[in-house]
Write an enzyme that holds these catalytic residues in place. Structure first.
Site, PDB file in Angstrom:
ATOM      1  N   TYR A   1      -2.950  -2.080 -10.473  1.00 15.14           N
ATOM      2  CA  TYR A   1      -3.281  -2.256  -8.762  1.00 15.14           C
ATOM      3  C   TYR A   1      -2.341  -2.900  -8.677  1.00 15.14           C
ATOM      4  O   TYR A   1      -1.591  -3.139  -7.261  1.00 15.14           O
ATOM      5  CB  TYR A   1      -4.480  -1.719  -8.331  1.00 15.14           C
ATOM      6  CG  TYR A   1      -5.004  -2.010  -6.832  1.00 15.14           C
ATOM      7  CD1 TYR A   1      -4.365  -0.883  -5.649  1.00 15.14           C
ATOM      8  CD2 TYR A   1      -5.158  -2.977  -6.080  1.00 15.14           C
ATOM      9  CE1 TYR A   1      -4.216  -1.151  -4.296  1.00 15.14           C
ATOM     10  CE2 TYR A   1      -4.879  -3.298  -4.734  1.00 15.14           C
ATOM     11  CZ  TYR A   1      -4.505  -2.301  -3.939  1.00 15.14           C
ATOM     12  OH  TYR A   1      -4.524  -2.407  -2.570  1.00 15.14           O
ATOM     13  N   LYS A  43       0.303   3.561  -2.670  1.00 12.92           N
ATOM     14  CA  LYS A  43      -0.620   4.051  -2.579  1.00 12.92           C
ATOM     15  C   LYS A  43      -0.575   5.568  -3.036  1.00 12.92           C
ATOM     16  O   LYS A  43      -1.173   6.774  -3.790  1.00 12.92           O
ATOM     17  CB  LYS A  43      -2.073   3.249  -1.832  1.00 12.92           C
ATOM     18  CG  LYS A  43      -2.362   2.730  -2.118  1.00 12.92           C
ATOM     19  CD  LYS A  43      -3.875   1.853  -0.825  1.00 12.92           C
ATOM     20  CE  LYS A  43      -4.060   0.289  -0.821  1.00 12.92           C
ATOM     21  NZ  LYS A  43      -4.967   0.368   0.676  1.00 12.92           N
ATOM     22  N   SER A  88       0.517  -1.600  -0.186  1.00 12.16           N
ATOM     23  CA  SER A  88      -0.434   0.687  -0.018  1.00 12.16           C
ATOM     24  C   SER A  88       1.083   1.299  -0.128  1.00 12.16           C
ATOM     25  O   SER A  88       0.074   2.547  -0.080  1.00 12.16           O
ATOM     26  CB  SER A  88      -0.780   0.369   1.392  1.00 12.16           C
ATOM     27  OG  SER A  88      -2.185  -0.964   0.817  1.00 12.16           O
ATOM     28  N   TYR A  96      -4.365   3.630   7.789  1.00 13.29           N
ATOM     29  CA  TYR A  96      -6.106   2.873   8.432  1.00 13.29           C
ATOM     30  C   TYR A  96      -6.317   2.850   9.410  1.00 13.29           C
ATOM     31  O   TYR A  96      -6.331   3.774   9.785  1.00 13.29           O
ATOM     32  CB  TYR A  96      -5.307   1.042   8.328  1.00 13.29           C
ATOM     33  CG  TYR A  96      -4.788   0.711   7.489  1.00 13.29           C
ATOM     34  CD1 TYR A  96      -4.944   1.184   5.743  1.00 13.29           C
ATOM     35  CD2 TYR A  96      -3.346  -0.246   7.056  1.00 13.29           C
ATOM     36  CE1 TYR A  96      -3.578   0.684   4.699  1.00 13.29           C
ATOM     37  CE2 TYR A  96      -2.606  -0.725   6.337  1.00 13.29           C
ATOM     38  CZ  TYR A  96      -2.942  -0.585   4.450  1.00 13.29           C
ATOM     39  OH  TYR A  96      -2.059  -0.862   4.427  1.00 13.29           O
ATOM     40  N   VAL A 125       1.028  -3.413   3.747  1.00 11.23           N
ATOM     41  CA  VAL A 125       1.232  -4.741   4.164  1.00 11.23           C
ATOM     42  C   VAL A 125       2.185  -6.503   4.609  1.00 11.23           C
ATOM     43  O   VAL A 125       2.820  -7.098   4.823  1.00 11.23           O
ATOM     44  CB  VAL A 125      -0.049  -6.002   3.982  1.00 11.23           C
ATOM     45  CG1 VAL A 125      -1.485  -5.169   4.987  1.00 11.23           C
ATOM     46  CG2 VAL A 125      -0.562  -6.238   2.434  1.00 11.23           C
TER      47      VAL A 125
HETATM   48  N1  GLU Z   1      -1.565  -5.074  -2.004  1.00 11.86           N
HETATM   49  C1  GLU Z   1      -2.309  -5.282  -0.695  1.00 11.86           C
HETATM   50  C2  GLU Z   1      -4.075  -5.566  -0.809  1.00 11.86           C
HETATM   51  O1  GLU Z   1      -4.551  -5.293  -1.761  1.00 11.86           O
HETATM   52  C3  GLU Z   1      -1.862  -4.059   0.159  1.00 11.86           C
HETATM   53  C4  GLU Z   1      -2.766  -3.726   1.248  1.00 11.86           C
HETATM   54  C5  GLU Z   1      -1.686  -3.089   2.468  1.00 11.86           C
HETATM   55  O2  GLU Z   1      -0.576  -2.594   1.679  1.00 11.86           O
HETATM   56  O3  GLU Z   1      -2.794  -3.019   3.043  1.00 11.86           O
HETATM   57  O4  GLU Z   1      -5.212  -6.226  -0.361  1.00 11.86           O
END
Ligand code: GLU
Length: 346
Positions: free
Chosen positions: A216, A94, A91, A268, A286
């Site tokens: 993505y 992003k 993430s 988050y 993650v």
């Molecule tokens: N590729 C992961 C997902 O979309 C990213 C989530 C993350 O790093 O928070 O589930």
């Protein structure tokens, strides 16, 4: 008492032109070097949390890995532990994708597709803002998928290439996508597929759902190490210009948009606690990475794959908290002169 970071730094800093992206001849300031090493040592044996398993390939990460890197806007690096070890950015892609969307489509069009409100929900929540039907913000999966839908290109690999090229410029070295993680996400990412179809139904994304998800998942599967992330963060901190190469990577006018959303939504459902305790725009992934920015001063990256219940790196959060407190980095810390450059140089 926190070390008053930038004024001390400004006195001791050497020209970034004397330094190039190779870590061997990095300049160091012993006091900061010591803080980084000490924090690394302190948490090295801290063993809480669990490696992410919902993307099967991520479960292979070595839970013992722990790296830290700080990169300053004048090109100094301070690294400890497994800072060279590569992991997928997840993430942390992003905020950079949001930046690219703003640069290509401007604020108004981008914000038609995604809001800037913290949701307080988990990163993968299947929920849109009931008033606008947009995802709450670009730092949760729904918002990031909406952004990927905007920045994807035809043929699909050219959109992925455009993203990787920008990230390379920010990191200052060649980067690549991990094909195994990409395959793992593509086969198992049904929750993200559900989010994408919900947004198709609400008119937020177009019908090229597989293309959007490929963009993505590819973004999330980019391999980086702590030094790359610290350089990317320092590039944002340095008004979009890579501190080492001097290349203008990002359009300065949108960096404040990105940092603001990182500040309020980057961690988050831990974002409020983070803003209170660490006080820096940041993003976690993650894969175990955390990236944080001290505007006009430095970039921070920590990697440790064991995560807490919110999906944030446990040692990453502890290390960032401690760095912020020892170096006086919290945005509202009285020792932090922030972006007041003139004052900092006096
Ligand atoms: N590729 C992961 C997902 O979309 C990213 C989530 C993350 O790093 O928070 O589930």
């Amino acid at each position: 008492m926190p070390i008053s970071f930038l004024p001390r730094f400004a006195v001791l800093a050497t020209s970034l032109l004397e330094w190039h992206s190779v870590p061997e001849n990095m300049s160091t300031i012993p006091e900061i070097e010591q803080v980084v090493q000490r924090i690394h040592q302190k948490y090295q044996n801290f063993d809480e949390g669990d490696v992410a398993t919902y993307i099967p390939e991520l479960a292979k990460a070595d839970p013992g890995h722990f790296g830290i890197c700080l990169a300053t806007v004048d090109g100094h690096l301070f690294c400890a532990g497994d800072w060279e070890h590569e992991f997928t950015i997840q993430s942390i892609c992003k905020p950079f994708a949001f930046q690219l969307a703003l640069e290509e489509f401007g604020r108004d069009d981008t914000l038609q597709r995604v809001g800037v409100e913290p949701s307080g929900d988990a990163f993968n929540s299947i929920e849109l803002d009931p008033k606008t039907m947009r995802p709450f913000n670009p730092m949760i999966n729904a918002g990031a998928i909406a952004i990927s839908s905007l920045i994807k290109k035809n043929p699909p690999e050219s959109g992925v290439r455009a993203f990787v090229d920008k990230m390379q410029m920010a990191a200052g070295r060649t980067l690549r996508i991990d094909p195994d993680v990409l395959a793992s996400e593509t086969t198992t990412g049904n929750r993200n597929r559900a989010i994408a179809y919900l947004m198709l139904n609400c008119g937020i994304i177009d019908g090229e759902v597989d293309h959007t998800l490929h963009q993505y998942f590819s973004q999330c599967s980019l391999l980086v190490n702590c030094q790359d992330l610290a350089m990317m963060a320092a590039t944002l901190a340095n008004m979009g210009s890579n501190p080492v190469t001097g290349e203008q990577v990002f359009d300065f006018q949108y960096i404040k948009d990105v940092l603001t959303v990182m500040f309020t939504c980057g961690l988050y459902d831990h974002a409020g606690e983070w803003a209170y305790r660490v006080g820096l725009p940041a993003k976690s992934g993650v894969g175990g990475g955390i990236l944080a920015i001290v505007n006009r001063q430095l970039g921070i990256a920590v990697y440790s794959p064991k995560l807490d219940a919110q999906g944030n790196s446990v040692r990453g959060i502890l290390a960032c908290k401690e760095l912020a407190s020892h170096l006086g980095l919290h945005a509202f810390e009285f020792t932090n002169v922030g972006s007041n450059f003139m004052q900092a140089m006096m």
